[in-house]
Structure formats: C-alpha cells, structure tokens
Design a protein around this motif. Structure first.
Motif, PDB file in Angstrom:
ATOM      1  N   CYS A  39       1.035  -1.248  -0.020  1.00 49.81           N
ATOM      2  CA  CYS A  39       0.259  -0.473  -0.065  1.00 49.81           C
ATOM      3  C   CYS A  39       0.725   1.102   0.317  1.00 49.81           C
ATOM      4  CB  CYS A  39      -1.325   0.130   0.558  1.00 49.81           C
ATOM      5  SG  CYS A  39      -2.084   1.237   0.987  1.00 49.81           S
ATOM      6  N   ILE A  40       1.484   1.060   0.761  1.00 46.23           N
ATOM      7  CA  ILE A  40       2.939   2.668   0.626  1.00 46.23           C
ATOM      8  C   ILE A  40       3.445   2.203  -0.436  1.00 46.23           C
ATOM      9  CG2 ILE A  40       4.572   3.212   2.317  1.00 46.23           C
ATOM     10  CD1 ILE A  40       3.586   2.232   4.705  1.00 46.23           C
ATOM     11  N   ILE A  63       8.109   9.090  15.751  1.00 48.33           N
ATOM     12  CA  ILE A  63       6.997   9.097  17.104  1.00 48.33           C
ATOM     13  C   ILE A  63       5.832   8.522  16.840  1.00 48.33           C
ATOM     14  CG2 ILE A  63       8.629  10.631  17.578  1.00 48.33           C
ATOM     15  CD1 ILE A  63       6.885  12.759  18.281  1.00 48.33           C
ATOM     16  N   GLY A  64       5.867   9.098  15.211  1.00 48.47           N
ATOM     17  CA  GLY A  64       4.128   7.752  15.475  1.00 48.47           C
ATOM     18  C   GLY A  64       4.040   7.728  13.616  1.00 48.47           C
ATOM     19  N   CYS A  65       2.645   7.559  13.281  1.00 48.20           N
ATOM     20  CA  CYS A  65       2.308   7.304  11.653  1.00 48.20           C
ATOM     21  C   CYS A  65       0.747   7.590  11.640  1.00 48.20           C
ATOM     22  CB  CYS A  65       2.793   5.966  11.679  1.00 48.20           C
ATOM     23  SG  CYS A  65       1.591   4.853  12.152  1.00 48.20           S
ATOM     24  N   ALA A  66       0.257   6.907  10.287  1.00 44.27           N
ATOM     25  CA  ALA A  66      -1.492   7.224  10.084  1.00 44.27           C
ATOM     26  C   ALA A  66      -1.402   6.935   8.671  1.00 44.27           C
ATOM     27  CB  ALA A  66      -1.805   8.367  10.990  1.00 44.27           C
ATOM     28  N   GLY A  67      -2.888   6.709   8.772  1.00 41.63           N
ATOM     29  CA  GLY A  67      -2.729   6.659   6.612  1.00 41.63           C
ATOM     30  C   GLY A  67      -4.730   7.026   6.956  1.00 41.63           C
ATOM     31  N   LEU A  68      -4.720   7.253   5.430  1.00 46.56           N
ATOM     32  CA  LEU A  68      -5.993   7.413   5.189  1.00 46.56           C
ATOM     33  C   LEU A  68      -6.007   6.962   3.653  1.00 46.56           C
ATOM     34  CD1 LEU A  68      -7.729   9.898   5.519  1.00 46.56           C
ATOM     35  CD2 LEU A  68      -6.995  11.201   3.510  1.00 46.56           C
ATOM     36  N   VAL A  69      -7.257   5.686   3.693  1.00 50.15           N
ATOM     37  CA  VAL A  69      -7.435   4.848   2.508  1.00 50.15           C
ATOM     38  C   VAL A  69      -8.959   4.926   2.511  1.00 50.15           C
ATOM     39  CG1 VAL A  69      -5.476   3.163   3.720  1.00 50.15           C
ATOM     40  CG2 VAL A  69      -7.795   3.432   4.617  1.00 50.15           C
ATOM     41  N   THR A  70      -9.190   4.540   1.898  1.00 48.99           N
ATOM     42  CA  THR A  70     -10.686   4.086   0.822  1.00 48.99           C
ATOM     43  C   THR A  70     -11.093   3.281   1.235  1.00 48.99           C
ATOM     44  OG1 THR A  70      -9.656   2.137  -0.691  1.00 48.99           O
ATOM     45  CG2 THR A  70      -9.670   4.823  -1.794  1.00 48.99           C
ATOM     46  N   ASN A  71     -10.290   1.953   2.265  1.00 48.78           N
ATOM     47  CA  ASN A  71     -11.434   0.987   2.893  1.00 48.78           C
ATOM     48  C   ASN A  71     -10.704   0.433   4.093  1.00 48.78           C
ATOM     49  OD1 ASN A  71     -12.478  -2.024   3.402  1.00 48.78           O
ATOM     50  ND2 ASN A  71     -13.374  -1.697   2.219  1.00 48.78           N
ATOM     51  N   ASN A  72     -10.523   0.550   4.848  1.00 49.83           N
ATOM     52  CA  ASN A  72      -9.831  -0.308   6.024  1.00 49.83           C
ATOM     53  C   ASN A  72     -10.448  -1.183   6.825  1.00 49.83           C
ATOM     54  OD1 ASN A  72      -7.915   0.527   8.746  1.00 49.83           O
ATOM     55  ND2 ASN A  72      -9.322   1.647   9.989  1.00 49.83           N
ATOM     56  N   PHE A  73     -11.101  -2.052   5.742  1.00 50.20           N
ATOM     57  CA  PHE A  73     -11.575  -3.349   5.877  1.00 50.20           C
ATOM     58  C   PHE A  73     -13.007  -3.887   7.114  1.00 50.20           C
ATOM     59  CE2 PHE A  73      -6.058  -3.971   5.794  1.00 50.20           C
ATOM     60  CZ  PHE A  73      -6.797  -4.526   4.875  1.00 50.20           C
ATOM     61  N   VAL A  74     -13.716  -2.323   6.499  1.00 48.94           N
ATOM     62  CA  VAL A  74     -14.622  -2.898   7.661  1.00 48.94           C
ATOM     63  C   VAL A  74     -15.871  -2.880   6.231  1.00 48.94           C
ATOM     64  CG1 VAL A  74     -16.349  -1.065   8.757  1.00 48.94           C
ATOM     65  CG2 VAL A  74     -13.736  -0.956   8.815  1.00 48.94           C
ATOM     66  N   SER A  75     -16.608  -3.234   6.416  1.00 50.31           N
ATOM     67  CA  SER A  75     -17.935  -4.052   5.724  1.00 50.31           C
ATOM     68  C   SER A  75     -18.406  -3.313   4.996  1.00 50.31           C
ATOM     69  CB  SER A  75     -18.633  -5.177   6.093  1.00 50.31           C
ATOM     70  OG  SER A  75     -20.097  -4.071   7.328  1.00 50.31           O
ATOM     71  N   ARG A  76     -18.783  -1.170   5.944  1.00 50.97           N
ATOM     72  CA  ARG A  76     -19.337  -0.239   5.071  1.00 50.97           C
ATOM     73  C   ARG A  76     -18.156   0.119   4.368  1.00 50.97           C
ATOM     74  NH1 ARG A  76     -23.853   2.193   7.762  1.00 50.97           N
ATOM     75  NH2 ARG A  76     -23.499   3.018   5.534  1.00 50.97           N
ATOM     76  N   MET A  77     -18.300   0.010   2.847  1.00 47.74           N
ATOM     77  CA  MET A  77     -17.157   0.109   1.709  1.00 47.74           C
ATOM     78  C   MET A  77     -17.851   1.428   0.880  1.00 47.74           C
ATOM     79  SD  MET A  77     -15.892  -3.154   0.562  1.00 47.74           S
ATOM     80  CE  MET A  77     -14.711  -4.741   1.379  1.00 47.74           C
ATOM     81  N   ASP A  78     -19.232   1.325   1.693  1.00 48.38           N
ATOM     82  CA  ASP A  78     -19.794   2.871   0.819  1.00 48.38           C
ATOM     83  C   ASP A  78     -19.363   3.774   1.695  1.00 48.38           C
ATOM     84  OD1 ASP A  78     -21.831   1.804   3.231  1.00 48.38           O
ATOM     85  OD2 ASP A  78     -22.747   2.884   2.574  1.00 48.38           O
ATOM     86  N   LEU A  79     -18.872   4.330   2.511  1.00 52.27           N
ATOM     87  CA  LEU A  79     -17.686   5.421   2.351  1.00 52.27           C
ATOM     88  C   LEU A  79     -16.163   5.172   2.858  1.00 52.27           C
ATOM     89  CD1 LEU A  79     -19.891   5.053   7.114  1.00 52.27           C
ATOM     90  CD2 LEU A  79     -20.394   6.214   4.751  1.00 52.27           C
TER      91      LEU A  79
END
Length: 141
Positions: A39-40, A63-79
C-alpha cells in the motif's frame, strides 16, 4: 530544528518509503506485513488522491504514524476515506500529537474533494473530542 515536529506525507516524500514501511510493519505487526509494503509503495505516484500515509517525526526520530485509505477492512465500503493506523510512541502520548496526524488527514480529505472522513475504533469517547460522531456498526473480518 531538532525538537520540531513535522508530518511527512510519504506520497510527497518518497525518500521516506522504506522507513515508513518498516515503521508501520513494526507498530502494526498484527497486520500481514506485505499489506503495508504494498500500500505504501503504491501510494507514491498514484493517480488518485488516496491512499495517504504519514509519519510524525521529531528531529530525525519517527514518533508516530497514520494513514488515510479507501477501505479499512470494514464492511461499510460505501463510506470513505478512512483514517487508520494511528500510532504514537508511548513516551510521547498525552501531548495531543495524534491530533496533529488527525488534522492533517482531515485537511487532505477536504483537499481531495471528500466531505467526510471516517474511522473505526474501540476507543469510545476519544475521537468524539475531535468532532467524530457514532454513525453505524461496521463489520471487520
């Protein structure tokens, strides 16, 4: 400045690719390591605005990290987009550093033409402080 905090977008700073991959893989070792690598690597030069991956650095130290993705392996793929993989090193917690990554992701969400950003969490009460509201149950494999 040695103590200055900076948010590094891997997409905009591909020289950080390998460091970011190692960091995410180490901090989120419950996730199949190849997922972060793939992904990266593919966010760099991507045609669409997502995904985004961020490192929070103090001087040369990550000292930290985060991401912004289209799907976080969650069933609500409409969001989407989804804020994900937030991590702050233990010795830096309690200083609101996570909110810096959260605000950067919100900024990039709006800049990319999205009206909302979503997240999935078990930390009830934490993200509400940053304007999030419970929306619905989503399911994770």
């Amino acid at each position: 400045m040695e103590n200055q905090l900076n948010i590094i977008s891997i997409r905009e700073n591909p020289a950080y690719e390998e460091r970011a991959i190692r960091y995410f893989q180490h901090k989120w070792d419950t996730v199949l390591p190849v997922i972060y690598q793939d992904c990266i690597t593919h966010c760099i030069g991507a045609e669409l605005p997502l995904p985004q991956w961020y490192l929070l650095v103090k001087g040369e130290e990550i000292i930290g990290c985060a991401g912004l993705v289209t799907n976080n392996f969650v069933s609500r793929m409409d969001l989407y987009p989804w804020f994900c993989a937030l991590f702050i090193e233990r010795k830096y917690r309690g200083r609101q550093y996570g909110s810096l990554l959260l605000e950067k992701a919100k900024e990039d969400t709006l800049k990319s033409g999205f009206k909302s950003m979503y997240l999935t969490t078990g930390h009830i009460g934490l993200y509400e402080k940053y304007g999030f509201e419970y929306l619905a149950q989503g399911y994770h494999p």
